[in-house]
Design a protein around this motif. Sequence first.
Motif, PDB file in Angstrom:
ATOM      1  N   ILE A  22      -1.856  -0.318   2.962  1.00  0.00           N
ATOM      2  CA  ILE A  22      -3.049   0.087   1.969  1.00  0.00           C
ATOM      3  C   ILE A  22      -3.807  -1.253   2.046  1.00  0.00           C
ATOM      4  O   ILE A  22      -3.454  -1.784   1.510  1.00  0.00           O
ATOM      5  CB  ILE A  22      -2.944   0.925   0.909  1.00  0.00           C
ATOM      6  CG1 ILE A  22      -2.178   2.230   0.927  1.00  0.00           C
ATOM      7  CG2 ILE A  22      -4.329   1.626   0.523  1.00  0.00           C
ATOM      8  CD1 ILE A  22      -1.773   3.062  -0.012  1.00  0.00           C
ATOM      9  N   GLN A  23      -4.694  -0.834   2.781  1.00  0.00           N
ATOM     10  CA  GLN A  23      -5.669  -1.795   3.065  1.00  0.00           C
ATOM     11  C   GLN A  23      -7.012  -2.304   2.068  1.00  0.00           C
ATOM     12  O   GLN A  23      -7.596  -0.818   2.734  1.00  0.00           O
ATOM     13  CB  GLN A  23      -6.024  -1.890   4.674  1.00  0.00           C
ATOM     14  CG  GLN A  23      -7.090  -3.558   4.904  1.00  0.00           C
ATOM     15  CD  GLN A  23      -7.163  -3.657   6.468  1.00  0.00           C
ATOM     16  OE1 GLN A  23      -8.687  -3.465   5.819  1.00  0.00           O
ATOM     17  NE2 GLN A  23      -6.669  -4.335   7.339  1.00  0.00           N
ATOM     18  N   ASP A 325      -0.515   2.488  12.821  1.00  0.00           N
ATOM     19  CA  ASP A 325       0.773   1.362  11.099  1.00  0.00           C
ATOM     20  C   ASP A 325       0.029   1.493   9.451  1.00  0.00           C
ATOM     21  O   ASP A 325       0.996   1.105   8.439  1.00  0.00           O
ATOM     22  CB  ASP A 325       0.446   0.313  11.783  1.00  0.00           C
ATOM     23  CG  ASP A 325       1.604  -0.159  13.132  1.00  0.00           C
ATOM     24  OD1 ASP A 325       2.200   0.533  13.454  1.00  0.00           O
ATOM     25  OD2 ASP A 325       0.521  -0.380  14.032  1.00  0.00           O
ATOM     26  N   GLY A 326      -1.413   1.559   9.008  1.00  0.00           N
ATOM     27  CA  GLY A 326      -2.086   1.508   7.794  1.00  0.00           C
ATOM     28  C   GLY A 326      -2.932   2.039   7.942  1.00  0.00           C
ATOM     29  O   GLY A 326      -3.954   2.483   8.686  1.00  0.00           O
ATOM     30  N   ILE A 327      -3.549   1.958   6.740  1.00  0.00           N
ATOM     31  CA  ILE A 327      -5.003   2.946   6.017  1.00  0.00           C
ATOM     32  C   ILE A 327      -5.827   1.579   5.688  1.00  0.00           C
ATOM     33  O   ILE A 327      -5.283   0.966   5.223  1.00  0.00           O
ATOM     34  CB  ILE A 327      -5.189   3.636   5.480  1.00  0.00           C
ATOM     35  CG1 ILE A 327      -4.789   3.778   4.288  1.00  0.00           C
ATOM     36  CG2 ILE A 327      -4.077   5.215   5.880  1.00  0.00           C
ATOM     37  CD1 ILE A 327      -5.011   4.785   3.020  1.00  0.00           C
ATOM     38  N   ALA A 328      -7.211   1.654   6.157  1.00  0.00           N
ATOM     39  CA  ALA A 328      -8.437   0.751   5.587  1.00  0.00           C
ATOM     40  C   ALA A 328      -9.193   1.508   4.974  1.00  0.00           C
ATOM     41  O   ALA A 328      -9.819   2.698   5.177  1.00  0.00           O
ATOM     42  CB  ALA A 328      -9.017   0.043   6.401  1.00  0.00           C
ATOM     43  N   VAL A 329      -9.649   1.416   3.442  1.00  0.00           N
ATOM     44  CA  VAL A 329     -10.129   1.877   2.707  1.00  0.00           C
ATOM     45  C   VAL A 329     -11.036   1.241   2.084  1.00  0.00           C
ATOM     46  O   VAL A 329     -11.062   0.092   1.680  1.00  0.00           O
ATOM     47  CB  VAL A 329      -9.328   2.329   0.833  1.00  0.00           C
ATOM     48  CG1 VAL A 329     -10.117   3.086   0.286  1.00  0.00           C
ATOM     49  CG2 VAL A 329      -7.674   3.191   1.619  1.00  0.00           C
ATOM     50  N   GLY A 330     -12.243   2.258   2.236  1.00  0.00           N
ATOM     51  CA  GLY A 330     -13.275   1.082   1.630  1.00  0.00           C
ATOM     52  C   GLY A 330     -14.090   1.754   0.307  1.00  0.00           C
ATOM     53  O   GLY A 330     -13.803   1.236  -0.336  1.00  0.00           O
TER      54      GLY A 330
END
Length: 379
Positions: A22-23, A325-330
């Motif tokens: 989780i980015q 490979d992952g998610i970027a949450v804004g």
Amino acid sequence: MSSVGSLFQPLKVGSITIRNRIQMSALTRNRATNTVPTDLMKEYYVQRARGGAGLIVSEGTLITRQGTEWENAPGIWSPEQVAGWKKITDAVHAEGTHIYAQLWHTGRVSHPDAPQQKLAGTPVYAPSAISARGGKFRFLPGEPGYTKPTAIEDPTVIIEQYRKAAANAKEAGFDGVELHGANGYLISQFLDSNSNERTDQWGGSVVNRARFGLEVLKALKSVYGENVAVKVSPAGGYNDVGMALPETLETFRYFISEADHLGLSYFALLRYAPHMDIEIDGKLRATQHDIIDSYRSYIKNSKVFLNGGVGGEEGAKLVEEGKIDGIAVGFNYVTHPDVANRIRDGKPFDNAPNFPGMQIGTGDESQWNIGYTDYPTAA
């Protein structure tokens, strides 16, 4: 946690291993004092590191003085800025989280009357002398829109500014850098045939329009090696960029595949987001298409984070399917310091946004915590 368990496996990103997938994506928050990061900003980032983020990407960090719409955006060209960021990176690392700096040049969407642009003593620069449509500089009298920029004479000068910014980011303790290649800023402006009408080696063909962004990535890699990433938004729209679908596919497939050959740590792919689209002449500006279906197969050597309203369960399923490979949450990270922990524990995102305070950045600095560091964590 079972339905989102795949998001909580460690992931090797470049030379580092992050604790989960989780980015926290870059989020302009407008709280720097005369472009220098502050202790309040440190508190903000520490809250989100403590809330479980695997990788934090800093807010867009300017590589040189520009008259952006965000009057109090931070920079990374001076020793004072480096020192301010070093306090932040040290504090984030103490919480067990890694942090990248997002390097940002706004190009034609700056304004010559903005105080920082005046201090820079330079025109607003862009690939070509073509103004973006729309925009609103709320801190300037009359709330003007975008103006006609000056065409960049020698792009290698700005490439060197990016390299120097990466060197400063390394001195400031960042684990890597993410090139802001999205949302109609300078990299996007070079890629897009509607904002780039150059006839030299930096414009015209797809190869030439992609050259600037690729040369910037090479410059960043000369400093950071494999710990260099790039964010792109092929669906466009925001800040008046976007091409017809065939040209969009050709341009971004070339750029993405060539960037992947360089050996990046990851791509952050921003999918179509309705709230970032704009209407011009009665039409929505974006070129809507499926970002994963269109570009994922062109990324063979780098990790992929998907950005744009991706929830925990959707993201976990895409990870399980091998699509990302992952998610970027804004946006949820604006209002919830503990996004990762809430996803893990199945807690709702129920903090109400404080829109007036969200991008305040003006007036009494003693009030800058409002809508910034005052959101609670889940019980």
